[in-house]
Design a protein around this motif. Structure first.
Motif, PDB file in Angstrom:
ATOM      1  N   LYS A   1       0.847  -1.181   0.000  1.00  0.00           N
ATOM      2  CA  LYS A   1       0.000   0.000   0.000  1.00  0.00           C
ATOM      3  C   LYS A   1       0.892   1.244   0.000  1.00  0.00           C
ATOM      4  O   LYS A   1       1.967   1.258   0.595  1.00  0.00           O
ATOM      5  CB  LYS A   1      -0.879  -0.030   1.253  1.00  0.00           C
TER       6      LYS A   1
ATOM      7  N   GLN B   1       2.694   4.430   0.902  1.00  0.00           N
ATOM      8  CA  GLN B   1       3.073   5.084   2.147  1.00  0.00           C
ATOM      9  C   GLN B   1       3.621   6.468   1.815  1.00  0.00           C
ATOM     10  O   GLN B   1       4.312   6.635   0.814  1.00  0.00           O
ATOM     11  CB  GLN B   1       4.149   4.288   2.872  1.00  0.00           C
TER      12      GLN B   1
ATOM     13  N   GLY C   1       5.426   2.486  -2.667  1.00  0.00           N
ATOM     14  CA  GLY C   1       4.413   1.459  -2.809  1.00  0.00           C
ATOM     15  C   GLY C   1       3.569   1.667  -4.046  1.00  0.00           C
ATOM     16  O   GLY C   1       4.019   2.248  -5.034  1.00  0.00           O
ATOM     17  N   SER C   2       2.338   1.213  -3.980  1.00  0.00           N
ATOM     18  CA  SER C   2       1.435   1.227  -5.128  1.00  0.00           C
ATOM     19  C   SER C   2       0.424   2.363  -5.025  1.00  0.00           C
ATOM     20  O   SER C   2      -0.224   2.537  -4.001  1.00  0.00           O
ATOM     21  CB  SER C   2       0.689  -0.112  -5.185  1.00  0.00           C
TER      22      SER C   2
ATOM     23  N   ASP D   1      -2.992   3.198  -5.887  1.00  0.00           N
ATOM     24  CA  ASP D   1      -4.192   2.468  -6.283  1.00  0.00           C
ATOM     25  C   ASP D   1      -5.405   3.060  -5.588  1.00  0.00           C
ATOM     26  O   ASP D   1      -5.338   4.154  -5.028  1.00  0.00           O
ATOM     27  CB  ASP D   1      -4.033   0.966  -5.998  1.00  0.00           C
TER      28      ASP D   1
ATOM     29  N   SER E   1      -6.706   2.567  -2.832  1.00  0.00           N
ATOM     30  CA  SER E   1      -6.584   2.824  -1.401  1.00  0.00           C
ATOM     31  C   SER E   1      -5.660   4.001  -1.080  1.00  0.00           C
ATOM     32  O   SER E   1      -5.519   4.380   0.081  1.00  0.00           O
ATOM     33  CB  SER E   1      -6.073   1.561  -0.688  1.00  0.00           C
ATOM     34  N   SER E   2      -5.031   4.591  -2.098  1.00  0.00           N
ATOM     35  CA  SER E   2      -4.095   5.695  -1.871  1.00  0.00           C
ATOM     36  C   SER E   2      -4.819   6.928  -1.329  1.00  0.00           C
ATOM     37  O   SER E   2      -5.887   7.296  -1.807  1.00  0.00           O
ATOM     38  CB  SER E   2      -3.376   6.051  -3.171  1.00  0.00           C
TER      39      SER E   2
ATOM     40  N   GLY F   1      -5.565   4.557  -9.029  1.00  0.00           N
ATOM     41  CA  GLY F   1      -4.521   5.356  -8.394  1.00  0.00           C
ATOM     42  C   GLY F   1      -4.274   6.643  -9.164  1.00  0.00           C
ATOM     43  O   GLY F   1      -4.082   7.711  -8.569  1.00  0.00           O
TER      44      GLY F   1
END
Length: 161
Positions: free
Chosen positions: A4, A6, A18-19, A21, A23-24, A50
Protein backbone atom coordinates in the motif's frame (compact mmCIF):
# COMPACT_ATOMS: atom_id res chain seq x y z
CA UNK A 1 1.69 -8.16 -4.02
CA UNK A 2 2.78 -4.53 -3.98
CA UNK A 3 2.62 -2.64 -0.71
CA UNK A 4 0.00 0.00 0.00
CA UNK A 5 1.21 3.52 -0.76
CA UNK A 6 3.07 5.08 2.15
CA UNK A 7 3.81 8.80 2.48
CA UNK A 8 6.67 9.83 4.75
CA UNK A 9 8.01 13.35 5.22
CA UNK A 10 11.75 13.87 5.69
CA UNK A 11 13.29 17.35 5.80
CA UNK A 12 10.44 18.91 3.82
CA UNK A 13 10.38 16.22 1.13
CA UNK A 14 7.47 13.80 0.94
CA UNK A 15 8.60 10.30 -0.07
CA UNK A 16 5.95 8.12 -1.72
CA UNK A 17 6.53 4.37 -1.60
CA UNK A 18 4.41 1.46 -2.81
CA UNK A 19 1.43 1.23 -5.13
CA UNK A 20 -0.77 4.11 -6.22
CA UNK A 21 -4.19 2.47 -6.28
CA UNK A 22 -7.77 2.83 -5.02
CA UNK A 23 -6.58 2.82 -1.40
CA UNK A 24 -4.09 5.69 -1.87
CA UNK A 25 -4.77 8.74 0.29
CA UNK A 26 -3.10 11.95 -0.88
CA UNK A 27 -5.15 14.25 1.38
CA UNK A 28 -2.38 14.67 4.02
CA UNK A 29 -0.24 16.29 1.31
CA UNK A 30 -2.78 19.08 0.95
CA UNK A 31 -1.69 20.41 4.36
CA UNK A 32 1.95 20.80 3.25
CA UNK A 33 3.58 24.11 2.50
CA UNK A 34 4.47 25.40 -0.92
CA UNK A 35 6.29 24.27 -2.91
CA UNK A 36 5.33 20.67 -2.25
CA UNK A 37 8.28 18.39 -3.01
CA UNK A 38 7.44 14.77 -3.85
CA UNK A 39 10.11 12.08 -4.11
CA UNK A 40 8.52 9.42 -6.34
CA UNK A 41 11.40 6.91 -6.41
CA UNK A 42 9.44 4.40 -4.32
CA UNK A 43 6.31 4.35 -6.49
CA UNK A 44 6.55 0.86 -7.96
CA UNK A 45 3.07 0.40 -9.42
CA UNK A 46 0.15 2.56 -10.55
CA UNK A 47 -3.29 1.48 -11.65
CA UNK A 48 -6.11 3.51 -13.19
CA UNK A 49 -7.82 4.13 -9.84
CA UNK A 50 -4.52 5.36 -8.39
CA UNK A 51 -4.14 7.74 -11.32
CA UNK A 52 -7.67 8.99 -10.74
CA UNK A 53 -6.95 9.63 -7.04
CA UNK A 54 -3.67 11.38 -7.92
CA UNK A 55 -5.44 13.58 -10.48
CA UNK A 56 -8.02 14.55 -7.84
CA UNK A 57 -5.15 15.48 -5.52
CA UNK A 58 -3.57 17.65 -8.25
CA UNK A 59 -6.89 19.41 -8.83
CA UNK A 60 -7.28 20.01 -5.08
CA UNK A 61 -3.66 21.25 -4.85
CA UNK A 62 -4.65 23.90 -7.38
CA UNK A 63 -2.21 26.46 -8.69
CA UNK A 64 0.37 26.04 -5.93
CA UNK A 65 3.91 25.01 -6.82
CA UNK A 66 4.80 21.33 -6.93
CA UNK A 67 8.16 19.65 -7.57
CA UNK A 68 8.77 16.01 -8.47
CA UNK A 69 12.10 14.36 -7.68
CA UNK A 70 13.37 10.91 -8.61
CA UNK A 71 10.29 10.00 -10.65
CA UNK A 72 10.13 6.21 -10.91
CA UNK A 73 9.78 4.38 -14.21
CA UNK A 74 6.20 3.22 -13.38
CA UNK A 75 5.21 6.83 -12.56
CA UNK A 76 6.68 8.14 -15.82
CA UNK A 77 5.09 5.39 -17.91
CA UNK A 78 1.73 6.41 -16.47
CA UNK A 79 2.52 10.11 -17.05
CA UNK A 80 3.35 9.37 -20.68
CA UNK A 81 -0.19 8.06 -21.10
CA UNK A 82 -1.79 10.71 -18.85
CA UNK A 83 0.32 13.88 -19.37
CA UNK A 84 -1.79 15.84 -16.86
CA UNK A 85 0.06 13.92 -14.11
CA UNK A 86 3.09 16.09 -14.84
CA UNK A 87 1.46 19.03 -16.56
CA UNK A 88 -0.95 20.99 -14.39
CA UNK A 89 -4.64 20.24 -14.83
CA UNK A 90 -5.33 23.62 -13.21
CA UNK A 91 -4.61 26.93 -14.98
CA UNK A 92 -1.63 28.71 -13.47
CA UNK A 93 -0.30 25.65 -11.63
CA UNK A 94 3.41 24.93 -11.80
CA UNK A 95 4.80 21.39 -11.70
CA UNK A 96 8.53 21.01 -12.06
CA UNK A 97 10.30 17.69 -12.62
CA UNK A 98 13.80 17.83 -11.17
CA UNK A 99 15.00 14.26 -11.74
CA UNK A 100 13.75 10.92 -13.02
CA UNK A 101 14.73 7.31 -13.48
CA UNK A 102 15.34 5.99 -16.98
CA UNK A 103 15.59 2.33 -17.98
CA UNK A 104 18.99 1.22 -19.33
CA UNK A 105 20.47 -2.12 -20.43
CA UNK A 106 24.15 -2.94 -20.17
CA UNK A 107 25.79 -4.19 -23.36
CA UNK A 108 28.41 -6.10 -21.35
CA UNK A 109 26.42 -8.02 -18.72
CA UNK A 110 22.96 -7.66 -20.37
CA UNK A 111 21.32 -6.64 -17.08
CA UNK A 112 18.86 -3.78 -16.83
CA UNK A 113 18.77 -1.00 -14.29
CA UNK A 114 16.99 2.27 -13.70
CA UNK A 115 19.44 5.18 -13.76
CA UNK A 116 18.69 8.47 -12.01
CA UNK A 117 18.92 11.35 -14.49
CA UNK A 118 18.75 15.10 -13.90
CA UNK A 119 16.12 16.52 -16.26
CA UNK A 120 18.62 19.10 -17.53
CA UNK A 121 20.58 16.22 -19.12
CA UNK A 122 17.69 15.20 -21.38
CA UNK A 123 18.28 16.47 -24.92
CA UNK A 124 15.80 17.63 -27.48
CA UNK A 125 16.24 16.03 -30.91
CA UNK A 126 14.50 16.36 -34.25
CA UNK A 127 12.04 13.58 -33.36
CA UNK A 128 11.49 14.49 -29.72
CA UNK A 129 13.39 14.19 -26.48
CA UNK A 130 16.43 11.93 -26.06
CA UNK A 131 18.09 10.37 -23.01
CA UNK A 132 21.59 11.44 -21.97
CA UNK A 133 24.35 9.99 -24.13
CA UNK A 134 26.50 9.12 -21.11
CA UNK A 135 24.35 7.82 -18.23
CA UNK A 136 27.39 6.49 -16.36
CA UNK A 137 28.46 2.96 -15.58
CA UNK A 138 26.44 -0.21 -15.08
CA UNK A 139 25.33 -0.74 -11.48
CA UNK A 140 25.94 -4.48 -11.88
CA UNK A 141 29.29 -4.88 -13.66
CA UNK A 142 30.72 -1.34 -13.58
CA UNK A 143 31.26 -1.07 -17.33
CA UNK A 144 30.15 2.04 -19.21
CA UNK A 145 28.14 0.20 -21.86
CA UNK A 146 24.64 1.38 -21.01
CA UNK A 147 22.02 1.86 -23.71
CA UNK A 148 18.57 3.34 -23.21
CA UNK A 149 16.11 0.44 -22.88
CA UNK A 150 12.87 1.96 -24.16
CA UNK A 151 11.56 4.00 -27.08
CA UNK A 152 12.56 7.62 -26.33
CA UNK A 153 9.56 9.03 -28.23
CA UNK A 154 7.21 7.08 -25.98
CA UNK A 155 9.12 7.28 -22.70
CA UNK A 156 9.56 11.06 -22.85
CA UNK A 157 6.05 11.69 -24.21
CA UNK A 158 5.16 13.54 -20.99
CA UNK A 159 7.73 16.24 -21.83
CA UNK A 160 6.01 17.19 -25.09
CA UNK A 161 2.84 18.56 -23.58
Amino acid sequence: MTAKLQVNEQAGVFHLKGSMDQSSDFSPLLKAGEPLVLNLAGVDQINSLGIQKFMTFLKDWGSKKLEYRQCSVPFLLAASMIPAMVKPPVDGAAIRIKSLYCPYRCGACKKTSDVLIDVSKIREGADGFLPPEDPGSCQHCGKAELAFDDEPEQYFQFMKV
